[in-house]
Scaffold this motif. Sequence first.
Motif, PDB file in Angstrom:
ATOM      1  N   PRO A 164       1.712 -13.169   9.046  1.00 47.20           N
ATOM      2  CA  PRO A 164       1.252 -12.236  10.086  1.00 47.20           C
ATOM      3  C   PRO A 164       2.399 -11.483  10.753  1.00 47.20           C
ATOM      4  O   PRO A 164       2.299 -10.263  10.954  1.00 47.20           O
ATOM      5  N   GLU A 165       3.485 -12.182  11.086  1.00 51.13           N
ATOM      6  CA  GLU A 165       4.613 -11.492  11.706  1.00 51.13           C
ATOM      7  C   GLU A 165       5.296 -10.558  10.722  1.00 51.13           C
ATOM      8  O   GLU A 165       5.685  -9.434  11.081  1.00 51.13           O
ATOM      9  N   LEU A 166       5.440 -10.995   9.469  1.00 51.10           N
ATOM     10  CA  LEU A 166       6.063 -10.134   8.461  1.00 51.10           C
ATOM     11  C   LEU A 166       5.276  -8.841   8.307  1.00 51.10           C
ATOM     12  O   LEU A 166       5.845  -7.743   8.304  1.00 51.10           O
ATOM     13  N   ALA A 167       3.951  -8.947   8.175  1.00 52.75           N
ATOM     14  CA  ALA A 167       3.108  -7.760   8.010  1.00 52.75           C
ATOM     15  C   ALA A 167       3.213  -6.847   9.224  1.00 52.75           C
ATOM     16  O   ALA A 167       3.334  -5.622   9.093  1.00 52.75           O
ATOM     17  N   SER A 168       3.171  -7.428  10.416  1.00 53.04           N
ATOM     18  CA  SER A 168       3.256  -6.630  11.642  1.00 53.04           C
ATOM     19  C   SER A 168       4.555  -5.836  11.700  1.00 53.04           C
ATOM     20  O   SER A 168       4.554  -4.641  12.045  1.00 53.04           O
ATOM     21  N   ARG A 169       5.646  -6.473  11.329  1.00 52.99           N
ATOM     22  CA  ARG A 169       6.948  -5.801  11.396  1.00 52.99           C
ATOM     23  C   ARG A 169       7.108  -4.775  10.279  1.00 52.99           C
ATOM     24  O   ARG A 169       7.672  -3.694  10.491  1.00 52.99           O
ATOM     25  N   PHE A 200       4.646  -3.028   8.718  1.00 52.45           N
ATOM     26  CA  PHE A 200       3.794  -1.874   8.961  1.00 52.45           C
ATOM     27  C   PHE A 200       4.118  -1.183  10.275  1.00 52.45           C
ATOM     28  O   PHE A 200       3.609  -0.100  10.556  1.00 52.45           O
ATOM     29  N   GLY A 201       4.987  -1.797  11.057  1.00 53.75           N
ATOM     30  CA  GLY A 201       5.457  -1.165  12.274  1.00 53.75           C
ATOM     31  C   GLY A 201       6.700  -0.322  12.075  1.00 53.75           C
ATOM     32  O   GLY A 201       7.160   0.348  13.011  1.00 53.75           O
ATOM     33  N   LEU A 202       7.238  -0.340  10.845  1.00 54.68           N
ATOM     34  CA  LEU A 202       8.417   0.463  10.546  1.00 54.68           C
ATOM     35  C   LEU A 202       8.054   1.946  10.510  1.00 54.68           C
ATOM     36  O   LEU A 202       6.916   2.311  10.213  1.00 54.68           O
ATOM     37  N   ASP A 203       9.026   2.782  10.777  1.00 54.84           N
ATOM     38  CA  ASP A 203       8.811   4.229  10.762  1.00 54.84           C
ATOM     39  C   ASP A 203       8.919   4.745   9.332  1.00 54.84           C
ATOM     40  O   ASP A 203       9.828   5.488   8.981  1.00 54.84           O
ATOM     41  N   LEU A 204       7.974   4.304   8.500  1.00 57.61           N
ATOM     42  CA  LEU A 204       7.923   4.722   7.102  1.00 57.61           C
ATOM     43  C   LEU A 204       6.555   5.333   6.834  1.00 57.61           C
ATOM     44  O   LEU A 204       5.524   4.796   7.264  1.00 57.61           O
ATOM     45  N   GLU A 205       6.557   6.426   6.121  1.00 56.50           N
ATOM     46  CA  GLU A 205       5.334   7.205   5.930  1.00 56.50           C
ATOM     47  C   GLU A 205       4.276   6.476   5.121  1.00 56.50           C
ATOM     48  O   GLU A 205       3.089   6.522   5.425  1.00 56.50           O
ATOM     49  N   ASP A 206       4.706   5.778   4.067  1.00 53.66           N
ATOM     50  CA  ASP A 206       3.751   5.172   3.139  1.00 53.66           C
ATOM     51  C   ASP A 206       4.343   3.866   2.604  1.00 53.66           C
ATOM     52  O   ASP A 206       5.257   3.881   1.787  1.00 53.66           O
ATOM     53  N   ILE A 207       3.839   2.736   3.071  1.00 52.77           N
ATOM     54  CA  ILE A 207       4.370   1.448   2.669  1.00 52.77           C
ATOM     55  C   ILE A 207       3.227   0.498   2.334  1.00 52.77           C
ATOM     56  O   ILE A 207       2.211   0.466   3.025  1.00 52.77           O
ATOM     57  N   ARG A 208       3.389  -0.241   1.246  1.00 51.83           N
ATOM     58  CA  ARG A 208       2.413  -1.233   0.820  1.00 51.83           C
ATOM     59  C   ARG A 208       3.119  -2.560   0.586  1.00 51.83           C
ATOM     60  O   ARG A 208       4.295  -2.594   0.211  1.00 51.83           O
ATOM     61  N   LEU A 209       2.393  -3.648   0.767  1.00 51.04           N
ATOM     62  CA  LEU A 209       2.931  -4.993   0.594  1.00 51.04           C
ATOM     63  C   LEU A 209       2.209  -5.685  -0.553  1.00 51.04           C
ATOM     64  O   LEU A 209       0.971  -5.724  -0.578  1.00 51.04           O
ATOM     65  N   TYR A 210       2.979  -6.210  -1.497  1.00 53.36           N
ATOM     66  CA  TYR A 210       2.441  -6.963  -2.621  1.00 53.36           C
ATOM     67  C   TYR A 210       2.851  -8.426  -2.452  1.00 53.36           C
ATOM     68  O   TYR A 210       4.033  -8.758  -2.522  1.00 53.36           O
ATOM     69  N   VAL A 211       1.882  -9.281  -2.208  1.00 49.67           N
ATOM     70  CA  VAL A 211       2.125 -10.712  -2.022  1.00 49.67           C
ATOM     71  C   VAL A 211       1.817 -11.429  -3.333  1.00 49.67           C
ATOM     72  O   VAL A 211       0.677 -11.389  -3.820  1.00 49.67           O
ATOM     73  N   VAL A 212       2.826 -12.076  -3.905  1.00 48.01           N
ATOM     74  CA  VAL A 212       2.646 -12.820  -5.155  1.00 48.01           C
ATOM     75  C   VAL A 212       2.634 -14.297  -4.797  1.00 48.01           C
ATOM     76  O   VAL A 212       3.674 -14.894  -4.504  1.00 48.01           O
TER      77      VAL A 212
END
Length: 251
Positions: free
Chosen positions: A32-37, A39-51
């Motif tokens: 939860p903290e990792l995702a919050s930080r 997606f809180g970055l000033d980046l236009e388009d970011i996705r997270l892939y959890v393996v």
Amino acid sequence: MSHITHEHQGEGGPLGRVAVVVPTYNEADNLPELASRLFGLDLEDIRLYVVDDSSPDGTAEVARKLSDEYENRIEVISRSGKQGLGTAYTTGFARALSEEVDYVVQMDADLSHVPEEIPHMLGKLRRSDVAVGSRYTTGGGLDPEWSAKRRMLSGFGNHLIRSVTGVRVMDATSGFKVYRADALRSLDLSRIRCIGFGFQAEVAHYCQASGLEVVEHPITFMERTRGVSKMSVRIIAEAMWKLTLLRIRTF
């Protein structure tokens, strides 16, 4: 021959789609903290892939619930049983690269890698192919809470692996890297042999042998605040044994 540059100034990140690949095993408390930080970055388009390798603490389910919160920008790749860090990354890389991404980030899920460094590392890719988050370049460091003994073992271990492999980056074992997608696509990751701890150094060696432009960005490696470290003497010994072959092997 690749070129290794030791960069110390942060730069604004370039525009483009960023894929962050994170292997997990029992990281439900950290996601939860990792995702919050992220997606809180000033980046236009970011996705997270959890393996996730079938974490018994429900990491995959936590990730799926988080995806609902973050507009389905988290994709979960569930695997049966623990299959190793290296194969988790190559699986995640392949999935990310199957999309129209411009940059790929690899990092730990335990927050030892500071997400806020990602835009600065992306900025380094304006004139390079790979940016390595480095503890051992000027300006980098380790958590102040680490003991002198642990610092010495970490530094000596990295020095030994660099000597064995011939890798020129100061932090040969860094698991925090950012790649231009086209550079990562140019590597045949099916040739990687280390499935555990040695994966990081083997990829660093492969980037160097392939002539990619590599820069180092100073980071401070933080101790995890939740969960248990997976590192052990056995894992390090296995990595050293496999990495001794890199000096005589040609990609």
